[in-house]
Design a protein around this motif. Structure first.
Motif, short mmCIF file in Angstrom:
data_model
loop_
_atom_site.label_atom_id
_atom_site.label_comp_id
_atom_site.label_asym_id
_atom_site.label_seq_id
_atom_site.Cartn_x
_atom_site.Cartn_y
_atom_site.Cartn_z
N UNK A 181 11.53 10.47 14.21
CA UNK A 181 11.56 11.93 14.17
C UNK A 181 12.87 12.42 13.52
N UNK A 182 13.98 11.80 13.92
CA UNK A 182 15.28 12.17 13.30
C UNK A 182 15.24 11.95 11.80
N UNK A 183 14.58 10.88 11.36
CA UNK A 183 14.57 10.50 9.95
C UNK A 183 13.48 11.23 9.16
N UNK A 184 12.74 12.12 9.82
CA UNK A 184 11.67 12.90 9.15
C UNK A 184 10.47 12.06 8.72
N UNK A 185 10.29 10.90 9.34
CA UNK A 185 9.07 10.14 9.07
C UNK A 185 7.90 10.77 9.82
N UNK A 186 8.17 11.34 10.99
CA UNK A 186 7.12 12.00 11.78
C UNK A 186 7.50 13.45 12.00
N UNK A 238 0.84 -1.20 0.00
CA UNK A 238 0.00 0.00 0.00
C UNK A 238 0.88 1.25 0.00
N UNK A 239 1.95 1.19 -0.80
CA UNK A 239 2.77 2.38 -1.00
C UNK A 239 4.00 2.46 -0.11
N UNK A 240 4.23 1.46 0.74
CA UNK A 240 5.33 1.53 1.70
C UNK A 240 6.70 1.71 1.07
N UNK A 241 6.97 0.98 0.01
CA UNK A 241 8.32 1.10 -0.59
C UNK A 241 8.53 2.49 -1.19
N UNK A 242 7.46 3.13 -1.60
CA UNK A 242 7.59 4.45 -2.22
C UNK A 242 7.55 5.58 -1.19
N UNK A 243 6.55 5.56 -0.33
CA UNK A 243 6.41 6.69 0.62
C UNK A 243 7.49 6.64 1.70
N UNK A 244 7.87 5.44 2.16
CA UNK A 244 8.93 5.39 3.17
C UNK A 244 10.24 5.89 2.57
N UNK A 245 10.51 5.51 1.34
CA UNK A 245 11.75 5.94 0.69
C UNK A 245 11.79 7.45 0.51
N UNK A 246 10.65 8.03 0.10
CA UNK A 246 10.61 9.49 -0.03
C UNK A 246 10.78 10.16 1.32
N UNK A 247 10.27 9.55 2.38
CA UNK A 247 10.34 10.18 3.70
C UNK A 247 11.72 10.07 4.32
N UNK A 248 12.33 8.87 4.28
CA UNK A 248 13.55 8.66 5.06
C UNK A 248 14.78 8.40 4.20
N UNK A 249 14.62 8.34 2.88
CA UNK A 249 15.77 8.10 2.01
C UNK A 249 15.99 6.62 1.75
N UNK A 250 16.87 6.34 0.79
CA UNK A 250 17.01 4.97 0.28
C UNK A 250 17.60 3.99 1.29
N UNK A 251 18.70 4.39 1.95
CA UNK A 251 19.41 3.41 2.77
C UNK A 251 18.54 2.95 3.95
N UNK A 252 17.90 3.92 4.62
CA UNK A 252 17.07 3.57 5.76
C UNK A 252 15.81 2.83 5.30
N UNK A 253 15.26 3.21 4.15
CA UNK A 253 14.08 2.51 3.66
C UNK A 253 14.43 1.06 3.32
N UNK A 254 15.55 0.84 2.65
CA UNK A 254 15.99 -0.53 2.35
C UNK A 254 16.18 -1.32 3.64
N UNK A 255 16.83 -0.69 4.61
CA UNK A 255 17.07 -1.31 5.91
C UNK A 255 15.75 -1.78 6.52
#
Ligand code: HXC
Length: 256
Positions: free
Chosen positions: A172-177, A141-158
């Motif tokens: 909060x540090x990663x700008x997800x919230x 439901x969009x997790x791979x796309x929205x998480x990557x836009x929010x926190x960047x590639x490395x953390x999203x892959x992690x």
């Protein structure tokens, strides 16, 4: 309407939806997602409502799509029902601001639901994750796309490849919230923020939301042109006259 899986309240001009399947940590079964969509549509159509908050319980915002329900799904069923497109994306159709207030688990589809909202505020107990890989699937439901836009590639892959959870401080540090509150203050604080937004010019709020969202869909030049067209069109509204007159007259504006 009466619902089985959500609780609905209004607080002044704020509409509050509580996900309410405590025995399943608010797992997002089809019925819940349908009810959520129906109530979001109802609040969006209600002129007495200016902002919408979605929350869960202290223990869980939502622990994902309902695994027991998904387990038996076959590929043709899943595709023919369009079970994601039909109901899951109802949040994206809402014109008013939708705010997620997350305490406890926001996993899989729960994290994706939160990320479809316009902002996420978290309790210090919040835990975000995309653990679908553990189930032999991936976010749907969009997790791979929205998480990557929010926190960047490395953390999203992690997150997506290891299924680990992120706590509120990391989110909060990663700008997800956008902000973190002590758990007992989350809902009162979010309702205050929502109330402030709900008292503003509804058309300016709607355009502001639309303009920020455009940043995710288009080029910078196109996004800026879109913003400018919206900005200029607001000069045709009584709200712009009222807002600016109130500033000059040193009083509070009345947009309602
Ligand atoms: C169905 C769920 C559920 C889920 C929890 N439950 N999550 N039921 N679907 N996603 C149920 C459990 O089966 C259990 O019911 C009850 O809730 C309490 O959960 P426990 O596991 O006993 O609690 P705890 O030990 O505290 O562990 C909490 C947890 C764990 C870490 C959140 O429940 C968990 O890992 N849940 C699954 C998380 C997940 O994988 N989410 C992604 C789903 S896939 P019983 O009846 O046994 O007491 C997804 C794809 C979305 O979301 C794609 C878009 C459509």
């Amino acid at each position: 309407p009466t619902y089985d899986n959500i609780l609905v309240e209004t607080h002044g001009r704020v509409g509050l939806i509580r996900l309410n399947r405590p025995a399943a940590l608010n797992a997002l079964c089809d019925a819940l997602v349908r009810e959520l969509g129906a109530q979001l549509q109802a609040f969006d159509a209600d002129k007495a409502i200016g902002a919408i908050v979605i929350t869960g319980s202290d223990r869980a915002f939502a622990a994902g799509a309902d695994i027991k329900e998904m387990h038996g799904r076959t590929n043709p069923d899943a595709m023919m029902e369009d079970f994601i497109g039909a109901n899951w994306e109802s949040v994206l159709k809402v014109k008013k601001p939708v705010i997620a207030a997350v305490a406890g688990f926001a996993l899989g589809g729960g994290c994706e639901l939160a990320m479809m909202c316009d902002m996420i505020f978290a309790a210090d107990t919040a835990k975000f994750g995309q653990p679908e890989i553990n189930l032999g699937v991936i976010p749907g439901a969009g997790g791979t796309q929205r998480l990557t836009r929010a926190v960047g590639k490395s953390k999203a892959m992690d997150m997506v490849l290891t299924a680990r959870m992120m706590d509120a401080a990391e989110a909060e540090r990663a700008n997800l919230v956008s902000r973190v509150f002590p758990a007992d203050q989350l809902l009162p604080e979010v309702l205050k923020i929502a109330a402030k937004i709900a008292d503003l010019s509804p058309v300016a709020v709607q355009f502001a939301k639309q303009a920020v969202n455009r940043a995710f869909e288009t080029t910078l030049a196109e996004g800026v042109r879109h913003e400018r067209a919206l900005f200029l069109s607001l000069f045709g509204t009584p709200h712009q006259k009222e807002g600016m007159a109130a500033f000059i007259e040193k009083r509070k504006p009345n947009f309602q």
